[in-house]
Design an enzyme around this catalytic site. Structure first.
Site, PDB file in Angstrom:
ATOM      1  N   ASP A 105      -3.290  -1.784  10.284  1.00 37.80           N
ATOM      2  CA  ASP A 105      -3.457  -1.706   8.821  1.00 37.80           C
ATOM      3  C   ASP A 105      -4.128  -2.945   8.221  1.00 37.80           C
ATOM      4  O   ASP A 105      -4.474  -2.943   7.036  1.00 37.80           O
ATOM      5  CB  ASP A 105      -2.093  -1.553   8.126  1.00 37.80           C
ATOM      6  CG  ASP A 105      -1.493  -0.183   8.340  1.00 37.80           C
ATOM      7  OD1 ASP A 105      -2.226   0.716   8.788  1.00 37.80           O
ATOM      8  OD2 ASP A 105      -0.297  -0.023   8.062  1.00 37.80           O
ATOM      9  N   GLY A 145       3.366  -1.746   4.249  1.00 34.70           N
ATOM     10  CA  GLY A 145       2.346  -2.602   4.862  1.00 34.70           C
ATOM     11  C   GLY A 145       2.448  -4.076   4.531  1.00 34.70           C
ATOM     12  O   GLY A 145       1.445  -4.793   4.645  1.00 34.70           O
ATOM     13  N   LYS A 176       0.841  -1.219   0.000  1.00 35.87           N
ATOM     14  CA  LYS A 176       0.000   0.000   0.000  1.00 35.87           C
ATOM     15  C   LYS A 176       0.864   1.253   0.000  1.00 35.87           C
ATOM     16  O   LYS A 176       2.049   1.213   0.360  1.00 35.87           O
ATOM     17  CB  LYS A 176      -0.951   0.033   1.205  1.00 35.87           C
ATOM     18  CG  LYS A 176      -0.293  -0.083   2.590  1.00 35.87           C
ATOM     19  CD  LYS A 176       0.120   1.225   3.239  1.00 35.87           C
ATOM     20  CE  LYS A 176       0.610   1.054   4.656  1.00 35.87           C
ATOM     21  NZ  LYS A 176       1.469   2.124   5.171  1.00 35.87           N
ATOM     22  N   ALA A 190       9.410  -0.352   5.307  1.00 36.15           N
ATOM     23  CA  ALA A 190       9.304   0.544   4.159  1.00 36.15           C
ATOM     24  C   ALA A 190       8.051   1.405   4.230  1.00 36.15           C
ATOM     25  O   ALA A 190       7.893   2.336   3.457  1.00 36.15           O
ATOM     26  CB  ALA A 190       9.283  -0.275   2.869  1.00 36.15           C
ATOM     27  N   GLY A 191       7.133   1.072   5.139  1.00 38.23           N
ATOM     28  CA  GLY A 191       5.856   1.789   5.191  1.00 38.23           C
ATOM     29  C   GLY A 191       4.891   1.311   4.120  1.00 38.23           C
ATOM     30  O   GLY A 191       3.899   1.978   3.802  1.00 38.23           O
TER      31      GLY A 191
HETATM   32  P1  ATP Z   1       5.086  -1.205   9.745  1.00 29.60           P
HETATM   33  O1  ATP Z   1       3.814  -2.030   9.656  1.00 29.60           O
HETATM   34  O2  ATP Z   1       5.802  -1.322  11.074  1.00 29.60           O
HETATM   35  O3  ATP Z   1       4.984   0.164   9.179  1.00 29.60           O
HETATM   36  P2  ATP Z   1       6.242  -1.890   7.284  1.00 29.60           P
HETATM   37  O4  ATP Z   1       4.935  -1.801   6.580  1.00 29.60           O
HETATM   38  O5  ATP Z   1       7.241  -0.843   7.001  1.00 29.60           O
HETATM   39  O6  ATP Z   1       6.074  -1.967   8.828  1.00 29.60           O
HETATM   40  P3  ATP Z   1       6.391  -4.758   7.339  1.00 29.60           P
HETATM   41  O7  ATP Z   1       6.537  -5.520   6.075  1.00 29.60           O
HETATM   42  O8  ATP Z   1       5.065  -4.805   7.990  1.00 29.60           O
HETATM   43  O9  ATP Z   1       6.898  -3.289   7.032  1.00 29.60           O
HETATM   44  O10 ATP Z   1       7.511  -5.270   8.334  1.00 29.60           O
HETATM   45  C1  ATP Z   1       7.747  -4.728   9.621  1.00 29.60           C
HETATM   46  C2  ATP Z   1       8.368  -5.808  10.502  1.00 29.60           C
HETATM   47  O11 ATP Z   1       7.368  -6.780  10.825  1.00 29.60           O
HETATM   48  C3  ATP Z   1       9.469  -6.618   9.825  1.00 29.60           C
HETATM   49  O12 ATP Z   1      10.717  -6.009   9.987  1.00 29.60           O
HETATM   50  C4  ATP Z   1       9.377  -7.980  10.511  1.00 29.60           C
HETATM   51  O13 ATP Z   1      10.245  -8.036  11.621  1.00 29.60           O
HETATM   52  C5  ATP Z   1       7.938  -8.078  11.021  1.00 29.60           C
HETATM   53  N1  ATP Z   1       7.076  -9.072  10.305  1.00 29.60           N
HETATM   54  C6  ATP Z   1       6.236  -9.957  10.860  1.00 29.60           C
HETATM   55  N2  ATP Z   1       5.565 -10.670   9.954  1.00 29.60           N
HETATM   56  C7  ATP Z   1       5.961 -10.234   8.750  1.00 29.60           C
HETATM   57  C8  ATP Z   1       5.612 -10.573   7.409  1.00 29.60           C
HETATM   58  N3  ATP Z   1       4.710 -11.519   7.106  1.00 29.60           N
HETATM   59  N4  ATP Z   1       6.223  -9.916   6.425  1.00 29.60           N
HETATM   60  C9  ATP Z   1       7.118  -8.938   6.716  1.00 29.60           C
HETATM   61  N5  ATP Z   1       7.481  -8.586   7.943  1.00 29.60           N
HETATM   62  C10 ATP Z   1       6.921  -9.217   8.971  1.00 29.60           C
END
Ligand code: ATP
Length: 272
Positions: A150, A114, A18, A111-112
Site C-alpha cells: 500500500d 493503512g 485510506k 483497522a485496514g
Molecule cells: P495492514 O497494513 O496489515 O492492513 P492496517 O492498515 O490495518 O494493517 P497498520 O497501521 O498498518 O494497520 O498496522 C498494522 C501493524 O503494523 C501494527 O499492528 C504494527 O504492529 C505494525 N506497524 C509497523 N509500523 C507501524 C506504524 N508506523 N504505524 C502503525 N503500525 C505499524
C-alpha cells in the site's frame, strides 16, 4: 502528501488514512500473495510525522507520541515501518548522516486504514527532502514497493486503482463519495488471518466506472465478519441510520458514504 518545513531543521508531513471503496481479489500468485484490484482514497484522519536530519551519527531514532489511544502494538524501534523506510533510503543513497523522527500516532492499527504504510510513504518524502536527495516521486516508487503493497498509493495524492500486489497504480477517474463516517471497533483484525479465511470460489466482480453506495464492495468483508461477528451488530446500527456500511481493507474499521458533511457528523455522533 506534501512536506513543509517547521522552523530551521524540522520537516513535517501529514500521513492520511485510506479507505478501500472497492476491493476484489482476482487470484493468487505462485508465491502465495493475492492479486488485488482495489480503489483507495485518502481521508482527513492523519498521523503527523516530524523529521530532523542529524549530523552527529547515522542512527535513525523514533519517538512515538500516541494521540487518543495507547497504540501498544506500534513498534518503537527498528521494526517500525517508517524506520525501515528511512534506513532503506539511507543505505541505497549512501547517506552519511542520521535522523530523528517524531510520530504523532492517530490512525488506528489493525483497522485496514493503512496507517503503517502511510507513515512509511511520509518518511520517504521527508528523508528525500531533509537530506536533499532530490529524488522524484517516481524514483521513490521502487522503495515504496519494497516496503509494502500500500505504500506506493500513499506517495500519490489522488484516488487510485491499485492492481497486482497493490503496487501498480493508476488514477481512478470515476466519481467517488466525498464524505464518510468511519467506525472502528476496539478489536482489530490481522490482515494475514483475514486472507486465510478467504475462499476464492466466486467469480470476480468487474471494476465499476463510478463508486456510489450501490457499487462499493469488498471481497474481504465475508472473512472479516466470520472472524469478528461483532461487526454485524455495528453494521446493523449503521443501517438503522440509513447508512450502507462496508469494511475497509481487511477491517476491522467500517465506513459508509454520506450525502453531506452535516449528515456525516450527525451519524458519527449518533454512533459514538
Ligand atoms: P495492514 O497494513 O496489515 O492492513 P492496517 O492498515 O490495518 O494493517 P497498520 O497501521 O498498518 O494497520 O498496522 C498494522 C501493524 O503494523 C501494527 O499492528 C504494527 O504492529 C505494525 N506497524 C509497523 N509500523 C507501524 C506504524 N508506523 N504505524 C502503525 N503500525 C505499524
Amino acid at each position: 502528501m506534501y512536506v513543509r518545513q517547521l522552523g530551521v531543521d524540522w520537516f513535517e508531513c501529514l500521513a492520511p488514512a485510506k479507505l478501500n471503496l472497492f476491493l476484489e481479489v482476482r487470484g493468487r500468485f505462485p508465491d502465495g500473495y493475492h492479486e488485488l484490484e482495489t480503489v483507495m482514497c485518502g481521508i482527513s484522519l492523519y498521523d503527523t510525522l516530524w523529521f530532523q536530519s542529524v549530523q552527529e551519527h547515522t542512527n535513525v531514532e523514533l519517538e512515538v507520541v500516541p494521540v487518543g489511544a495507547p497504540f501498544a502494538d506500534v513498534p518503537r524501534g527498528a521494526d517500525n515501518l517508517l524506520v525501515r523506510a528511512v534506513t532503506l533510503l539511507q543505505r541505497a543513497q549512501g547517506v552519511a548522516v542520521g535522523a530523528r523522527l517524531r510520530l504523532f500516532k492517530r490512525i488506528p492499527t489493525q483497522a485496514g486504514m493503512g496507517g503503517g504504510s502511510s507513515d512509511a510513504a511520509a518518511a520517504l518524502l521527508l528523508a528525500n527532502q531533509a537530506w536533499g536527495l532530490g529524488l522524484t516521486r517516481s524514483q521513490l516508487l521502487p522503495f515504496a514497493a519494497e516496503l509494502g503493497s500500500d505504500v506506493s498509493f500513499f506517495l500519490g495524492d489522488s484516488p487510485a486503482v491499485c492492481r497486482g500486489r497493490g503496487e501498480q497504480l493508476q488514477p481512478y477517474l470515476g466519481a467517488i463519495p466525498r464524505q464518510f463516517v468511519v467506525v472502528k471497533p476496539n478489536e482489530g483484525l490481522a490482515t494475514a488471518e483475514v486472507y486465510r479465511e478467504l475462499s476464492l470460489d466466486q467469480p470476480p466482480r468487474p471494476l465499476p466506472a463510478k463508486l456510489g453506495d450501490a457499487q462499493i464492495f469488498n471481497r474481504l468483508q465475508e472473512p472479516a465478519l466470520a472472524l469478528l461477528p461483532k461487526l454485524n451488530q455495528l453494521m446493523d446500527r449503521m443501517r438503522i441510520l440509513g447508512l450502507s456500511p462496508w469494511i475497509t481493507g481487511s477491517g476491522s474499521a467500517l465506513f459508509a458514504a454520506c450525502a453531506g458533511r452535516v449528515r456525516a457528523l450527525r451519524s458519527a455522533n449518533q454512533l459514538r
